[in-house]
Every structure is written in structure tokens, then in C-alpha cells.
Design a protein around this motif. Sequence first.
Motif, PDB file in Angstrom:
ATOM      1  N   SER A  32      24.458  35.831  66.312  1.00 19.68           N
ATOM      2  CA  SER A  32      24.662  35.132  65.046  1.00 19.68           C
ATOM      3  C   SER A  32      25.464  33.862  65.273  1.00 19.68           C
ATOM      4  N   SER A  33      25.176  32.840  64.475  1.00 22.72           N
ATOM      5  CA  SER A  33      25.999  31.634  64.481  1.00 22.72           C
ATOM      6  C   SER A  33      26.591  31.402  63.085  1.00 22.72           C
ATOM      7  N   ALA A  34      26.688  32.475  62.311  1.00 19.01           N
ATOM      8  CA  ALA A  34      27.243  32.389  60.963  1.00 19.01           C
ATOM      9  C   ALA A  34      28.744  32.684  60.990  1.00 19.01           C
ATOM     10  N   HIS A  35      29.399  32.458  59.869  1.00 20.03           N
ATOM     11  CA  HIS A  35      30.810  32.807  59.740  1.00 20.03           C
ATOM     12  C   HIS A  35      30.961  34.326  59.655  1.00 20.03           C
ATOM     13  N   LEU A  36      32.099  34.819  60.117  1.00 21.77           N
ATOM     14  CA  LEU A  36      32.429  36.234  60.000  1.00 21.77           C
ATOM     15  C   LEU A  36      33.112  36.484  58.654  1.00 21.77           C
ATOM     16  N   PHE A  37      32.689  37.544  57.970  1.00 25.60           N
ATOM     17  CA  PHE A  37      33.311  37.947  56.708  1.00 25.60           C
ATOM     18  C   PHE A  37      33.942  39.328  56.866  1.00 25.60           C
ATOM     19  N   LEU A  38      35.091  39.509  56.257  1.00 27.66           N
ATOM     20  CA  LEU A  38      35.759  40.808  56.191  1.00 27.66           C
ATOM     21  C   LEU A  38      35.952  41.173  54.723  1.00 27.66           C
ATOM     22  N   GLY A  39      35.593  42.397  54.365  1.00 24.82           N
ATOM     23  CA  GLY A  39      35.884  42.884  53.018  1.00 24.82           C
ATOM     24  C   GLY A  39      34.825  42.604  51.980  1.00 24.82           C
ATOM     25  N   VAL A  75      40.053  31.059  63.607  1.00 20.84           N
ATOM     26  CA  VAL A  75      40.978  31.217  62.491  1.00 20.84           C
ATOM     27  C   VAL A  75      40.278  31.914  61.324  1.00 20.84           C
ATOM     28  N   LEU A  76      41.007  32.807  60.656  1.00 19.86           N
ATOM     29  CA  LEU A  76      40.507  33.479  59.462  1.00 19.86           C
ATOM     30  C   LEU A  76      41.246  32.959  58.239  1.00 19.86           C
ATOM     31  N   ASN A  77      40.505  32.742  57.146  1.00 17.43           N
ATOM     32  CA  ASN A  77      41.089  32.305  55.878  1.00 17.43           C
ATOM     33  C   ASN A  77      41.071  33.453  54.875  1.00 17.43           C
ATOM     34  N   LEU A  78      42.226  33.705  54.256  1.00 17.34           N
ATOM     35  CA  LEU A  78      42.368  34.786  53.292  1.00 17.34           C
ATOM     36  C   LEU A  78      42.050  34.264  51.894  1.00 17.34           C
ATOM     37  N   ASN A  79      41.254  35.035  51.152  1.00 15.31           N
ATOM     38  CA  ASN A  79      40.814  34.598  49.831  1.00 15.31           C
ATOM     39  C   ASN A  79      41.001  35.699  48.798  1.00 15.31           C
ATOM     40  N   GLY A  80      41.267  35.290  47.543  1.00 11.76           N
ATOM     41  CA  GLY A  80      41.333  36.237  46.439  1.00 11.76           C
ATOM     42  C   GLY A  80      42.422  37.273  46.630  1.00 11.76           C
ATOM     43  N   GLY A  81      42.097  38.521  46.316  1.00 12.82           N
ATOM     44  CA  GLY A  81      43.084  39.605  46.332  1.00 12.82           C
ATOM     45  C   GLY A  81      43.316  40.218  47.689  1.00 12.82           C
ATOM     46  N   VAL A  82      43.723  39.401  48.647  1.00 17.12           N
ATOM     47  CA  VAL A  82      44.130  39.891  49.971  1.00 17.12           C
ATOM     48  C   VAL A  82      45.633  39.685  50.101  1.00 17.12           C
ATOM     49  N   ALA A  83      46.361  40.714  50.502  1.00 14.23           N
ATOM     50  CA  ALA A  83      47.824  40.628  50.579  1.00 14.23           C
ATOM     51  C   ALA A  83      48.302  41.136  51.929  1.00 14.23           C
ATOM     52  N   TRP A  84      49.427  40.586  52.373  1.00 10.49           N
ATOM     53  CA  TRP A  84      50.081  41.088  53.578  1.00 10.49           C
ATOM     54  C   TRP A  84      50.824  42.363  53.218  1.00 10.49           C
ATOM     55  N   ASP A 122      42.126  44.312  47.664  1.00  9.26           N
ATOM     56  CA  ASP A 122      42.299  44.898  46.332  1.00  9.26           C
ATOM     57  C   ASP A 122      41.048  45.513  45.744  1.00  9.26           C
ATOM     58  N   GLY A 123      39.883  45.342  46.379  1.00  8.67           N
ATOM     59  CA  GLY A 123      38.659  45.923  45.854  1.00  8.67           C
ATOM     60  C   GLY A 123      38.047  45.157  44.701  1.00  8.67           C
ATOM     61  N   ALA A 124      38.632  44.012  44.335  1.00 10.00           N
ATOM     62  CA  ALA A 124      38.140  43.250  43.187  1.00 10.00           C
ATOM     63  C   ALA A 124      37.744  41.826  43.542  1.00 10.00           C
ATOM     64  N   SER A 125      38.546  41.171  44.372  1.00  9.41           N
ATOM     65  CA  SER A 125      38.246  39.770  44.703  1.00  9.41           C
ATOM     66  C   SER A 125      38.664  39.394  46.115  1.00  9.41           C
ATOM     67  N   GLY A 126      39.264  40.297  46.850  1.00  9.60           N
ATOM     68  CA  GLY A 126      39.819  39.957  48.158  1.00  9.60           C
ATOM     69  C   GLY A 126      38.798  40.005  49.276  1.00  9.60           C
ATOM     70  N   TYR A 127      38.761  38.943  50.067  1.00  4.17           N
ATOM     71  CA  TYR A 127      37.933  38.923  51.269  1.00  4.17           C
ATOM     72  C   TYR A 127      38.492  37.882  52.231  1.00  4.17           C
ATOM     73  N   VAL A 128      38.007  37.926  53.474  1.00  2.44           N
ATOM     74  CA  VAL A 128      38.440  37.014  54.524  1.00  2.44           C
ATOM     75  C   VAL A 128      37.198  36.388  55.139  1.00  2.44           C
ATOM     76  N   GLU A 129      37.282  35.108  55.449  1.00  2.09           N
ATOM     77  CA  GLU A 129      36.157  34.399  56.069  1.00  2.09           C
ATOM     78  C   GLU A 129      36.664  33.553  57.232  1.00  2.09           C
ATOM     79  N   SER A 130      35.934  33.580  58.340  1.00  2.10           N
ATOM     80  CA  SER A 130      36.310  32.736  59.466  1.00  2.10           C
ATOM     81  C   SER A 130      36.047  31.278  59.140  1.00  2.10           C
ATOM     82  N   ALA A 131      36.873  30.399  59.686  1.00  2.00           N
ATOM     83  CA  ALA A 131      36.729  28.969  59.414  1.00  2.00           C
ATOM     84  C   ALA A 131      35.457  28.410  60.047  1.00  2.00           C
ATOM     85  N   ASN A 132      35.014  29.038  61.131  1.00  2.00           N
ATOM     86  CA  ASN A 132      33.809  28.605  61.839  1.00  2.00           C
ATOM     87  C   ASN A 132      33.099  29.831  62.400  1.00  2.00           C
ATOM     88  N   ALA A 133      31.931  29.628  62.977  1.00  2.00           N
ATOM     89  CA  ALA A 133      31.278  30.706  63.711  1.00  2.00           C
ATOM     90  C   ALA A 133      32.154  31.108  64.893  1.00  2.00           C
TER      91      ALA A 133
END
Length: 282
Positions: free
Chosen positions: A199-206, A270-279, A76-87
Motif C-alpha cells: 500500500s502507498s496510502a496513509h495508515l489509519f488507527l481507530g 508521524v501520526l496525527n491525533l484527531n477528534g476524541g483521542v486522549a493521552w 472515545d468510540g465517537a470521533s477519535g482516530y489517528v492518521e499518518s502524515a504520509n504513507a
Amino acid sequence: MKLTRLLVLAALLFALFGLLAACSDSGGGGGGDGAATDDDTADDDSADDDAVDDDAVDDDAADDDATTGGYALGFDGASGYVESANALTPAPTTAFTAEGYFWFRDRDYTNGVMLLDDSMWNGAALVGGFWLWLDAANGLQYQVMTTGSSAPVIMSVPFLNLSLQTWHHVALTFGSTICLYLDGVSQACATPGLTYLPSSAHLFLGRADQGPPSFFQGAMDALRISQVARYEADFTPPTVYAPDVNTVAVWLFDEGAGTVANDATGNGNVLNLNGGVAWIER
């Protein structure tokens, strides 16, 4: 007297046959008079009984790795992002490819916005990984950390080459060269002569992992991370991601519901969906 008895008997038999016929017509096995809807379940269900057509994803295993169709993720450009549960597991160490399909809403990214971020930080110092982002001035841009360098390798694809509100395949590869491909055509390549710093950090999308958040507005679909440079020349964007020994993760985003996107490789990324992310449907 006999005649009278015969007539009475005949009348009783006639009445009995009529009663039996009536019971038969009022039972549940009749062709059209029993239920409010007819008994042909192939036609009466709210969805067709053919499971191949009714599932959120096609039951044909040959198509299950398809990169198009089904669902995608809308941001949504306001609060939506995705983060991996682990590296990411297994983590790319010496080479990688990060690729997927992207739909860009507009170019109004005043501060730039992150698409993929697998960067790793030590306090305020960037120490490994890569990221792919939209820069307000320079267009589609990638940065990769390498050994022997205090700053990442940075290359850009001007917005002129990036049409809006249509799906693009974008691929970033690191091998003998670092190269960014747009719809299978090389756009910005460099020969670093250095080794990738993983990298050994989590992956972020958005959005970015570090710094003030700036959120992507658009859509993503069918992302794949590999521990090899899959492309060394122009190519036709893949329509199927068939996992192999070099595949780290594949996210087809065909779940269509919920707050989790699963890794199709079985590696458990696994990826976790957060905020304004929609299918959204493609």
C-alpha cells in the motif's frame, strides 16, 4: 577622665558588634530564618530535582523503547482516530508485521470497527494493503490483499478468545504464511501462496480510511510496523521494541500531550491525533 573615655569606647564597640550580628542574621544565607521555604531545593520544588523520576518518560536510555508503562492513546468510540502524515516509509513490499497492545472496551460493534487500516483503494476497488478490525459477528479479523486475488485473504479470531478491559498484544504477520497472534499464541493462519500487494496510502488507527466511519472505543499502545515477518511460531510478547534494519515505524505514545505521536525509528512516520483521542496513563 581616661576611665570615662575607655567606658564610652567600650560601649560603642559593643553596640557596633551587636549591629553587625543583627545584619548577619537577617541576610539570605541563614540556615532557616531567611526564606519562606527552606533553601534545600531538592525538597522545596513542586517536583523532585531527580530528573529520572520527574520526566514524562524515564531518562534511562535502556528503557526508552519499553512497550509498557508511560502513556497510551485512548479512543472515545465517537470521533477519535489517528492518521499518518504520509504513507509509511519505507513501505513493506513483500512481507510485514503489524503489532501492538490493545485494550478493548466492549463487544458492541454493530457494524465492525477498524483498529489498523493500511489499505489502498482505487475508487471503489481495493488494490493493496492490509487491515485489522473487530467484526460484530466474527471477532478480531484481518484482511490482506495479495496478487492474483480479487478479494483479500480473511481470517478471524472469535470473541471467545478476546477478554475485555485488559491489555492484549496482537500481531499480524505476512511471510510464508499469514498469521494472527493474540498474546503470542497463533490464532488464525493461512498459507496464501501469493505475493503481498503493498500500500502507498496513509495508515489509519481507530477508524477506516474508506466507507462510513465506525470508531474504536478502547486504547492502543506501543505499535510497531516491520518489513519482515517477525514471528513464525508462538512467542512471548516483546517488552522492548529495539529498532533494527527491518523496522518501518515504532510509536510508543509516551509524548503524553499534544496532537502528534512521533516515530521512534527516525524514519519520520508521524501520526496525527484527531477528534476524541486522549493521552492516558498506563
